[in-house]
Scaffold this motif. Sequence first.
Motif, PDB file in Angstrom:
ATOM      1  N   GLY A   1       5.011  -2.709   0.718  1.00  0.00           N
ATOM      2  CA  GLY A   1       4.300  -1.897  -0.114  1.00  0.00           C
ATOM      3  C   GLY A   1       2.939  -2.585   0.034  1.00  0.00           C
ATOM      4  O   GLY A   1       2.478  -3.024   0.670  1.00  0.00           O
ATOM      5  N   GLU A   2       2.170  -2.275  -1.335  1.00  0.00           N
ATOM      6  CA  GLU A   2       0.980  -2.527  -1.719  1.00  0.00           C
ATOM      7  C   GLU A   2       0.436  -4.190  -1.376  1.00  0.00           C
ATOM      8  O   GLU A   2      -0.227  -4.871  -0.859  1.00  0.00           O
ATOM      9  N   GLU A   3       1.695  -4.758  -1.817  1.00  0.00           N
ATOM     10  CA  GLU A   3       1.646  -6.221  -1.999  1.00  0.00           C
ATOM     11  C   GLU A   3       1.460  -7.030  -0.161  1.00  0.00           C
ATOM     12  O   GLU A   3       0.920  -7.857   0.016  1.00  0.00           O
ATOM     13  N   LEU A   4       2.226  -6.054   0.468  1.00  0.00           N
ATOM     14  CA  LEU A   4       2.172  -6.466   1.924  1.00  0.00           C
ATOM     15  C   LEU A   4       1.030  -6.038   2.613  1.00  0.00           C
ATOM     16  O   LEU A   4       0.511  -6.999   3.434  1.00  0.00           O
ATOM     17  N   GLU A   5       0.387  -5.178   2.142  1.00  0.00           N
ATOM     18  CA  GLU A   5      -1.007  -4.892   2.448  1.00  0.00           C
ATOM     19  C   GLU A   5      -2.101  -6.094   2.215  1.00  0.00           C
ATOM     20  O   GLU A   5      -2.986  -6.393   3.083  1.00  0.00           O
ATOM     21  N   ILE A   6      -1.914  -6.369   1.105  1.00  0.00           N
ATOM     22  CA  ILE A   6      -2.772  -7.550   0.571  1.00  0.00           C
ATOM     23  C   ILE A   6      -2.620  -8.806   1.586  1.00  0.00           C
ATOM     24  O   ILE A   6      -3.337  -9.573   1.727  1.00  0.00           O
ATOM     25  N   ALA A   7      -1.327  -9.185   1.623  1.00  0.00           N
ATOM     26  CA  ALA A   7      -0.806 -10.424   2.394  1.00  0.00           C
ATOM     27  C   ALA A   7      -1.345 -10.411   3.778  1.00  0.00           C
ATOM     28  O   ALA A   7      -1.708 -11.296   4.465  1.00  0.00           O
TER      29      ALA A   7
ATOM     30  N   LYS B   1      -4.131  -8.899   5.085  1.00  0.00           N
ATOM     31  CA  LYS B   1      -5.524  -8.962   5.046  1.00  0.00           C
ATOM     32  C   LYS B   1      -5.861 -10.443   4.754  1.00  0.00           C
ATOM     33  O   LYS B   1      -6.429 -10.932   5.524  1.00  0.00           O
ATOM     34  N   ASP B   2      -4.869 -11.093   3.965  1.00  0.00           N
ATOM     35  CA  ASP B   2      -5.128 -12.538   3.600  1.00  0.00           C
ATOM     36  C   ASP B   2      -4.680 -13.444   5.072  1.00  0.00           C
ATOM     37  O   ASP B   2      -5.588 -14.105   5.674  1.00  0.00           O
ATOM     38  N   PHE B   3      -3.821 -12.792   5.692  1.00  0.00           N
ATOM     39  CA  PHE B   3      -3.301 -13.696   7.032  1.00  0.00           C
ATOM     40  C   PHE B   3      -4.416 -13.350   8.050  1.00  0.00           C
ATOM     41  O   PHE B   3      -4.609 -14.217   8.681  1.00  0.00           O
ATOM     42  N   ILE B   4      -4.794 -12.085   7.902  1.00  0.00           N
ATOM     43  CA  ILE B   4      -5.841 -11.863   9.277  1.00  0.00           C
ATOM     44  C   ILE B   4      -7.192 -12.634   8.958  1.00  0.00           C
ATOM     45  O   ILE B   4      -7.741 -13.305  10.046  1.00  0.00           O
ATOM     46  N   GLU B   5      -7.485 -13.020   7.652  1.00  0.00           N
ATOM     47  CA  GLU B   5      -8.640 -13.797   7.212  1.00  0.00           C
ATOM     48  C   GLU B   5      -8.100 -15.072   7.706  1.00  0.00           C
ATOM     49  O   GLU B   5      -9.440 -15.844   8.091  1.00  0.00           O
ATOM     50  N   ILE B   6      -7.203 -15.811   7.403  1.00  0.00           N
ATOM     51  CA  ILE B   6      -6.669 -17.055   7.964  1.00  0.00           C
ATOM     52  C   ILE B   6      -7.075 -17.167   9.394  1.00  0.00           C
ATOM     53  O   ILE B   6      -7.858 -17.953   9.818  1.00  0.00           O
ATOM     54  N   LEU B   7      -6.630 -16.277  10.249  1.00  0.00           N
ATOM     55  CA  LEU B   7      -6.871 -16.531  11.670  1.00  0.00           C
ATOM     56  C   LEU B   7      -8.384 -16.377  12.135  1.00  0.00           C
ATOM     57  O   LEU B   7      -8.632 -16.971  12.881  1.00  0.00           O
ATOM     58  N   LYS B   8      -8.939 -15.468  11.236  1.00  0.00           N
ATOM     59  CA  LYS B   8     -10.423 -15.181  11.632  1.00  0.00           C
ATOM     60  C   LYS B   8     -11.414 -16.533  11.265  1.00  0.00           C
ATOM     61  O   LYS B   8     -12.033 -16.815  11.839  1.00  0.00           O
TER      62      LYS B   8
ATOM     63  N   GLU C   1       3.743  -8.947  12.709  1.00  0.00           N
ATOM     64  CA  GLU C   1       3.319  -7.880  13.432  1.00  0.00           C
ATOM     65  C   GLU C   1       4.171  -6.520  13.073  1.00  0.00           C
ATOM     66  O   GLU C   1       3.530  -5.502  12.815  1.00  0.00           O
ATOM     67  N   VAL C   2       5.213  -6.777  13.462  1.00  0.00           N
ATOM     68  CA  VAL C   2       6.240  -5.418  13.134  1.00  0.00           C
ATOM     69  C   VAL C   2       6.268  -4.950  11.702  1.00  0.00           C
ATOM     70  O   VAL C   2       5.829  -3.865  11.147  1.00  0.00           O
ATOM     71  N   PHE C   3       6.564  -6.071  10.751  1.00  0.00           N
ATOM     72  CA  PHE C   3       6.648  -5.721   9.287  1.00  0.00           C
ATOM     73  C   PHE C   3       5.237  -5.226   8.653  1.00  0.00           C
ATOM     74  O   PHE C   3       5.231  -4.492   7.753  1.00  0.00           O
ATOM     75  N   GLY C   4       4.319  -5.820   9.311  1.00  0.00           N
ATOM     76  CA  GLY C   4       2.752  -5.610   8.985  1.00  0.00           C
ATOM     77  C   GLY C   4       2.010  -4.509   9.455  1.00  0.00           C
ATOM     78  O   GLY C   4       1.005  -3.981   9.011  1.00  0.00           O
ATOM     79  N   ASP C   5       2.522  -4.009  10.670  1.00  0.00           N
ATOM     80  CA  ASP C   5       2.332  -2.814  11.390  1.00  0.00           C
ATOM     81  C   ASP C   5       0.600  -3.120  11.650  1.00  0.00           C
ATOM     82  O   ASP C   5      -0.163  -2.507  11.297  1.00  0.00           O
ATOM     83  N   PHE C   6       0.462  -4.336  12.445  1.00  0.00           N
ATOM     84  CA  PHE C   6      -0.778  -4.578  13.039  1.00  0.00           C
ATOM     85  C   PHE C   6      -0.580  -5.427  14.421  1.00  0.00           C
ATOM     86  O   PHE C   6       0.355  -5.818  14.442  1.00  0.00           O
ATOM     87  N   LYS C   7      -1.822  -5.751  15.247  1.00  0.00           N
ATOM     88  CA  LYS C   7      -1.630  -6.838  16.170  1.00  0.00           C
ATOM     89  C   LYS C   7      -2.455  -7.616  16.171  1.00  0.00           C
ATOM     90  O   LYS C   7      -4.058  -7.403  16.095  1.00  0.00           O
ATOM     91  N   VAL C   8      -1.986  -8.858  16.132  1.00  0.00           N
ATOM     92  CA  VAL C   8      -2.959 -10.123  15.991  1.00  0.00           C
ATOM     93  C   VAL C   8      -4.200  -9.922  17.263  1.00  0.00           C
ATOM     94  O   VAL C   8      -5.434 -10.099  16.751  1.00  0.00           O
ATOM     95  N   GLU C   9      -3.596  -9.582  18.367  1.00  0.00           N
ATOM     96  CA  GLU C   9      -4.594  -9.494  19.539  1.00  0.00           C
ATOM     97  C   GLU C   9      -5.854  -8.520  19.230  1.00  0.00           C
ATOM     98  O   GLU C   9      -7.007  -8.676  19.577  1.00  0.00           O
ATOM     99  N   GLN C  10      -5.492  -7.486  18.651  1.00  0.00           N
ATOM    100  CA  GLN C  10      -6.665  -6.240  18.184  1.00  0.00           C
ATOM    101  C   GLN C  10      -7.376  -7.122  17.158  1.00  0.00           C
ATOM    102  O   GLN C  10      -8.562  -6.686  17.000  1.00  0.00           O
ATOM    103  N   GLU C  11      -6.819  -7.384  16.108  1.00  0.00           N
ATOM    104  CA  GLU C  11      -7.661  -7.672  14.953  1.00  0.00           C
ATOM    105  C   GLU C  11      -8.505  -9.297  15.082  1.00  0.00           C
ATOM    106  O   GLU C  11      -9.641  -9.316  14.633  1.00  0.00           O
TER     107      GLU C  11
ATOM    108  N   GLY D   1       0.638 -17.950   5.156  1.00  0.00           N
ATOM    109  CA  GLY D   1       0.132 -16.601   5.174  1.00  0.00           C
ATOM    110  C   GLY D   1       1.239 -15.628   5.566  1.00  0.00           C
ATOM    111  O   GLY D   1       1.378 -14.414   5.285  1.00  0.00           O
ATOM    112  N   GLY D   2       1.700 -16.006   6.721  1.00  0.00           N
ATOM    113  CA  GLY D   2       2.730 -15.091   7.399  1.00  0.00           C
ATOM    114  C   GLY D   2       4.074 -14.900   6.449  1.00  0.00           C
ATOM    115  O   GLY D   2       4.592 -13.796   6.231  1.00  0.00           O
ATOM    116  N   MET D   3       4.259 -15.726   5.636  1.00  0.00           N
ATOM    117  CA  MET D   3       5.598 -15.636   4.633  1.00  0.00           C
ATOM    118  C   MET D   3       5.083 -14.647   3.603  1.00  0.00           C
ATOM    119  O   MET D   3       5.885 -13.817   3.172  1.00  0.00           O
TER     120      MET D   3
END
Lengths: 211, 211
Positions: free
Chosen positions: B110-116, B118-125, B160-170, B101-103
């Motif tokens: 771009g758009e591909e990264l946004e989908i990736a 979401k998938d990654f956060i889904e895996i963690l959830k 987190e840097v490339f995806g502009d999000f925080k695991v802790e928040q999500e 997922g992280g890969m």
Amino acid sequence: MSKDELRLLDFWASPFCMRVKIALSEKGVAYASQEEDLFGGKSDVLLKSNPIYEKVPVLLDNGKPIVESNNIVYYIDDKYPSPNPLLPSCAYGRPVHIFEGGMGIWKSKGEELEIAKKDFIEILKKLEGAMGDKDYFGGDNFGYVDVIAIAMTSWFHAYEVFGDFKVEQECPKFGCWMKRCLKRESVSSVLPDPEKIYQCVIMLRKMHGIE
Amino acid sequence: MSKDELRLLDFWASPFCMRVKIALSEKGVAYASQEEDLFGGKSDVLLKSNPIYEKVPVLLDNGKPIVESNNIVYYIDDKYPSPNPLLPSCAYGRPVHIFEGGMGIWKSKGEELEIAKKDFIEILKKLEGAMGDKDYFGGDNFGYVDVIAIAMTSWFHAYEVFGDFKVEQECPKFGCWMKRCLKRESVSSVLPDPEKIYQCVIMLRKMHGIE
């Protein structure tokens, strides 16, 4: 323990290598780390130890290569059950020892066989203890450790004949677990006829010059 | 599923092969079994797939060899999480998918990264869900699945840097678990500086011609 005994073919940024290092650290086991240059040239020992994937991590235990991180963590936990057992349901007396224990029975005779039999029953008793009051090693459901352990029981009839004992009598709880597992189609359809295994063991004993 | 996809290099009396067959049967997965003549001549495909040990079982998944019974059972359970999960604490969303997922994140933009992302956060959830109200995936104690999963988090800062999000928040519960694990000497002493991994990922992105 000498540092030469355990050698890890390592790469600092690989989370797969980190798994192995965390497991070794949990056990307090000393090891030598050999950093691989994955972008330059891989070492000969890596190419030789993991010729299919050429991937780190590889753990060399006195030269014997163990590959794939999940597998290495399992191997470490099995070799060093304490401290901090990682697979708690079978912390003491892992299923892997059942086969080794049984080999002690069919490969020996006389006094040696009596000792092997005692050791074998001891292994099963430890496994019984690990199961506690649960139905399966996995808890309420048939799980990973049950799969690993139940396959080993296909050779029990042969052990019982050569060792002149009954698993069910020595370890009734283990016997109940066996019966419970054998009710599953996945198990009963896969385990071969115990008599066929017994004949196979007779052949193996002849090949090994026993009796 | 075509029978050609999964092929088992098998030996009828081997309990190690039985482990694999029981696991495949639990999952209801079709496979082709190829009986090896261990006392006569081993097949070329066995010698090629497992050149170190030349041992059965080997599972060929579309030609890719998986070796060692414990490892194969883990692989089967990971590839076919249902029915009958064998490692229940991580039945859905196995740690192995964290890295994949992280890969998806660091290899895209771009758009591909946004989908990736979401998938990654889904895996963690899903992993959070598998943990339930326990402190660790292993229950009350740091165990096998914790070792496997925590190593993967060493790359999270880069994601987190490339995806502009925080695991802790999500995934706050996953974040708490990470902090709990990082208090262990075995983990904190092994995981490298997140900034170093981030620099490594920048280099990897350049090597892959991204950005």
